[in-house]
Design an enzyme around this catalytic site. Sequence first.
Site, PDB file in Angstrom:
ATOM      1  N   SER A  25      35.814  -7.372 -16.122  1.00 53.45           N
ATOM      2  CA  SER A  25      36.379  -8.453 -16.954  1.00 53.45           C
ATOM      3  C   SER A  25      37.907  -8.964 -16.556  1.00 53.45           C
ATOM      4  CB  SER A  25      36.189  -8.082 -18.277  1.00 53.45           C
ATOM      5  OG  SER A  25      36.623  -8.991 -19.214  1.00 53.45           O
ATOM      6  N   HIS A  26      38.942  -8.514 -17.470  1.00 52.89           N
ATOM      7  CA  HIS A  26      40.259  -9.178 -17.362  1.00 52.89           C
ATOM      8  C   HIS A  26      41.169  -7.887 -16.700  1.00 52.89           C
ATOM      9  CE1 HIS A  26      39.297  -6.458 -20.930  1.00 52.89           C
ATOM     10  NE2 HIS A  26      40.588  -6.161 -20.935  1.00 52.89           N
ATOM     11  N   ASP A  57      39.640 -15.670 -17.844  1.00 55.17           N
ATOM     12  CA  ASP A  57      39.947 -14.278 -17.058  1.00 55.17           C
ATOM     13  C   ASP A  57      39.237 -14.209 -15.930  1.00 55.17           C
ATOM     14  OD1 ASP A  57      37.414 -14.048 -18.285  1.00 55.17           O
ATOM     15  OD2 ASP A  57      37.978 -11.822 -18.920  1.00 55.17           O
ATOM     16  N   ASP A  67      36.135 -12.758 -15.148  1.00 57.49           N
ATOM     17  CA  ASP A  67      34.817 -13.012 -15.115  1.00 57.49           C
ATOM     18  C   ASP A  67      34.402 -14.212 -16.011  1.00 57.49           C
ATOM     19  OD1 ASP A  67      35.141 -11.736 -17.559  1.00 57.49           O
ATOM     20  OD2 ASP A  67      33.114 -11.123 -17.728  1.00 57.49           O
ATOM     21  N   ASP A 102      34.906 -14.967 -19.342  1.00 53.21           N
ATOM     22  CA  ASP A 102      34.409 -14.921 -20.788  1.00 53.21           C
ATOM     23  C   ASP A 102      35.522 -14.945 -21.926  1.00 53.21           C
ATOM     24  OD1 ASP A 102      35.415 -12.330 -20.416  1.00 53.21           O
ATOM     25  OD2 ASP A 102      33.563 -11.344 -21.080  1.00 53.21           O
ATOM     26  N   ARG A 103      36.952 -15.029 -21.232  1.00 49.95           N
ATOM     27  CA  ARG A 103      37.810 -14.788 -22.308  1.00 49.95           C
ATOM     28  C   ARG A 103      38.612 -16.165 -22.124  1.00 49.95           C
ATOM     29  NH1 ARG A 103      40.279  -9.087 -23.416  1.00 49.95           N
ATOM     30  NH2 ARG A 103      38.228  -7.990 -23.286  1.00 49.95           N
ATOM     31  N   LYS A 115      30.647 -13.954 -24.790  1.00 52.53           N
ATOM     32  CA  LYS A 115      31.741 -14.815 -25.174  1.00 52.53           C
ATOM     33  C   LYS A 115      31.892 -16.049 -24.014  1.00 52.53           C
ATOM     34  CE  LYS A 115      34.224 -10.600 -24.157  1.00 52.53           C
ATOM     35  NZ  LYS A 115      34.689  -9.868 -24.999  1.00 52.53           N
TER      36      LYS A 115
END
Length: 562
Positions: free
Chosen positions: A120-121, A285, A287, A289-290, A385
């Site tokens: 992710s982030h 971010d 991937d 999703d943010r 998300k």
Amino acid sequence: MAAVAGVTVKQVPTKPYDGQKTGTSGLRKKTKEFMQENYLANWVQSLFNALGDEVKGQSLGLGGDGRYFGKEAAQIIIKLAAGNGFKKVVVGQDALMATPAASAMIRRRKLYGGLIMSASHNPGGPDNDFGIKFNYSGGEPAPERITDKIYGETTKVAALNMADFPDVDLSKVGVTKFGEFEVEVVDPVEDYLATLKEVFDFPLLKSFLARKDFSLVFDAMHAVTGPYAKRILVEELGAAPSCVKDGVPSPDFNGGHPDPNLTYAEELVKIMWADQAPAFGAASDGDGDRNMILGHKFFVNPSDSVAIIAANAQATIPYFKGGLKGVARSMPTSGALDRVAAELGLQFFETPTGWKFFGNLMDAGKCSVCGEESFGTGGDHIREKDGIFAVLSWLSILAYKNKDVPEGGKLVTVADVATEHWKKYGRNFFSRYDYEECASADADKMVAHVRSVIAAAKPGDKFGDFTLQLADDFEYTDPIDGSKASKQGLRFIFTDGSRIIFRLSGTGSSGATVRLYIEQYTADPAKLMLDAQEALAPIIKVALELSKLAEFTGRNSPTVIT
């Protein structure tokens, strides 16, 4: 043995690794741990063991955020999928696939599930983080009944069912067959774009972005959303190619930290705070999703963002034209969304942190829009998300509110939209302090101390100028499946609606991240435009004093403030 006709399968002996416990967002560790012999393969084999015979003859999605080791990991996963009875793997070109796009692909193609290679982030590269998670047939993160089984299998895995065939060329879209097993390499944007076109009014957005008096910048942070932004914002909606900043995915995110907040997206913040800034700024971010939403010299905190999207969704987004089924937020997220739900007469849910809780509500038809303060916003079009969903939602709101403004007239801005919302609903001042990579033992001692404060507290107690209404450790009973989640965050709720919350985060790969959430509500028109840190200063002081955070952790200031 041959699980699929025409495929030779070798059983490769292996031994368990300690600590392969799957969290709310999969397994995340340092990349070098994943690169140990059979480390990744053990976890994937354990997943397939946990799923059992139901994987036979099924199709599996695969992709990731482009971080270091992703392409090598994809080849291992493809061979294990074939060796364990899957008939097909659908993989993004160059092993790329944003997390929301993977959810869309699973749903559109009716896949059994998918594996997403991402942390992710978190930063990437050989010295930073890698991760993997399994999303199930609705496109949602694996439920605990599966993740608990995976962990059990990792403690006893003894053999890998590995298909014996060469690596697949993932650089070209097309199908490769080995006997009756096939690998289909797909454009990673295609299914996701088709889903977004069912949600948003693309012609309206295109006409709005064509205005000469409107400009935008999207910061992909050298991560996976670069190709998505180019395809959607530039090719589909006609924005200038220069609007996409840092749009080429890099295995180490160009040495950066792909977390879209005011600290790590510092370059974007500088652009948006310049005198001649674009009208709209956004970032996503690692991937995809943010998200972070900015106006000219204006930051929209994520708690407000989901509330504003929900308040405007029915009028501005065709997918929601029939009205919202309900809304939900994670417990640490501010109460701004609660006020929208009350005003619109919507079902409202407060859940623990973790997108799977929203997924249950969506599958039951009880939630249309949801969000987390950690820069995650989503809708029930998928089960993750979705950063670009949030960006297109905000552009839809701006397009709608400016539809009668002639070119060259005074545009309704991001700041105008937020201010108008606060005037109607009041403002929930909100901030989060992250203290990253604290010594775990020190963080645990601080949490034990806060628990002792809660145990001794009673309604009516004074904390500075604040009067206590409730102090507890948040628990949640899922209204859909009845499952219970306990110890989800230490809460102090005051009679004026202010809140202090403490949580330890489990998404890092080393140490502990202490998260402190602070919130204070006002409906006073004279205070709506105060700086958040100024408005929150009294309650932040109370939070630091009651927790003795500096004393326990040795940290006098947070790593990140959002």
